[in-house]
Design an enzyme around this catalytic site. Structure first.
Site, PDB file in Angstrom:
ATOM      1  N   GLU A   1      36.557  51.650   5.710  1.00  0.00           N
ATOM      2  CA  GLU A   1      36.661  52.171   4.342  1.00  0.00           C
ATOM      3  C   GLU A   1      35.859  51.277   3.413  1.00  0.00           C
ATOM      4  OE1 GLU A   1      40.264  54.701   3.444  1.00  0.00           O
ATOM      5  OE2 GLU A   1      40.949  52.648   3.305  1.00  0.00           O
TER       6      GLU A   1
ATOM      7  N   HIS B   1      44.621  47.326   3.856  1.00  0.00           N
ATOM      8  CA  HIS B   1      43.917  48.234   2.940  1.00  0.00           C
ATOM      9  C   HIS B   1      43.262  47.412   1.826  1.00  0.00           C
ATOM     10  CE1 HIS B   1      43.049  51.310  -0.005  1.00  0.00           C
ATOM     11  NE2 HIS B   1      43.138  52.185   0.990  1.00  0.00           N
TER      12      HIS B   1
END
Ligand code: PGA
Length: 252
Positions: A167, A96
């Site tokens: 993302e 992430h």
């Protein structure tokens, strides 16, 4: 029909009690759907109680937000894929951007994590990739995505489904999501890149989008963005919103 995914990334926003309540409330508002899997990712401290709550639910699963690459040993503060599996966790986020930015996580570390997950457990990895705003402005998005994908995947034998979450860093938490057209361009590029370089996993890999998804933009991104699901941060902290996002995916 290919399964759709709704992944709730609760980051470090909730204590175990709040996470449990939110999960309970989500279950109350959501009718199970055969074609949508929900993956709730609370902080480590909530995993155990949450997996007891979810039990054998076939369409809602528990995910961890990170893991280490070793199975056990003197690694203060870390959790291994095998420990997470033992808690009933089925999925795990890796790479992430918040970990890359704040914890200095590199592509090499993401690779080791992926390897550890595949070798030690049956967890399904959700690999997060995405360019930052400077990289986007300078037109190097595809270069960055290629570097992150190759850094994570090269040299691994992968014989199970993985999920890739695109993302863009500039979209996360900014209220500024991608357009469906751009989302489709990127999703198509990732599929093409996988089929050229990692043909054994390209058909089974699900491509997700994450970054400021909310009820106003989810429908058009799901319908026209060329993706198999959503990774949702802020909007996933409200059970009714999360349930409504589930409804949108289930109707697609
Ligand atoms: P956001 O977060 O939906 O709040 O932008 C997404 C994520 O970081 O996974």
């Amino acid at each position: 029909m290919k399964k759709k995914y709704l992944i709730a990334n609760w980051k470090m926003h909730l204590n175990p009690r709040q996470a449990y309540r939110l999960a309970e409330s989500y279950l109350k508002y959501t009718s199970p759907s055969q074609n949508v899997s929900t993956i709730l990712c609370p902080s480590f401290t909530a995993l155990s109680d949450m997996s007891a709550l979810i039990g054998k639910n076939r369409s809602v699963h528990i995910g961890a937000q990170d893991c280490f690459w070793k199975s056990s040993g003197s690694f203060t503060g870390e959790e291994s894929p095998s420990i997470l599996s033992g808690l009933g966790v089925r999925y795990v986020l890796i790479g992430h951007s918040e970990r890359r930015i704040h914890l200095g996580e590199t592509d090499a570390m993401v690779h080791l994590k992926l390897k550890g997950i595949l070798e030690q457990s049956k967890l399904k990895p959700i690999l997060c990739i995405g360019e930052n705003s400077g990289e986007q402005k300078s037109g190097s998005t595809f270069q960055i995505l290629e570097k992150q994908l190759r850094g994570a995947l090269d040299g691994l034998k992968i014989a199970r489904q993985i999920l890739i979450a695109y993302e863009p860093v500039w979209a996360i938490g900014s209220g500024n999501s991608i357009t469906p057209v751009d989302c489709k361009k990127i999703a198509d590029w990732i599929r093409m890149f996988l089929s050229k370089r990692y043909s054994s996993i390209s058909n089974s890999t699900s491509i997700l989008y994450g970054g400021s998804i909310d009820l106003a933009n989810a429908h058009s991104i799901i319908v026209n963005g060329g993706i198999d699901g959503l990774l949702v941060g802020s909007a996933s902290l409200h059970s009714r919103t999360l349930a409504a996002l589930h409804g949108i995916l289930a109707r697609k």
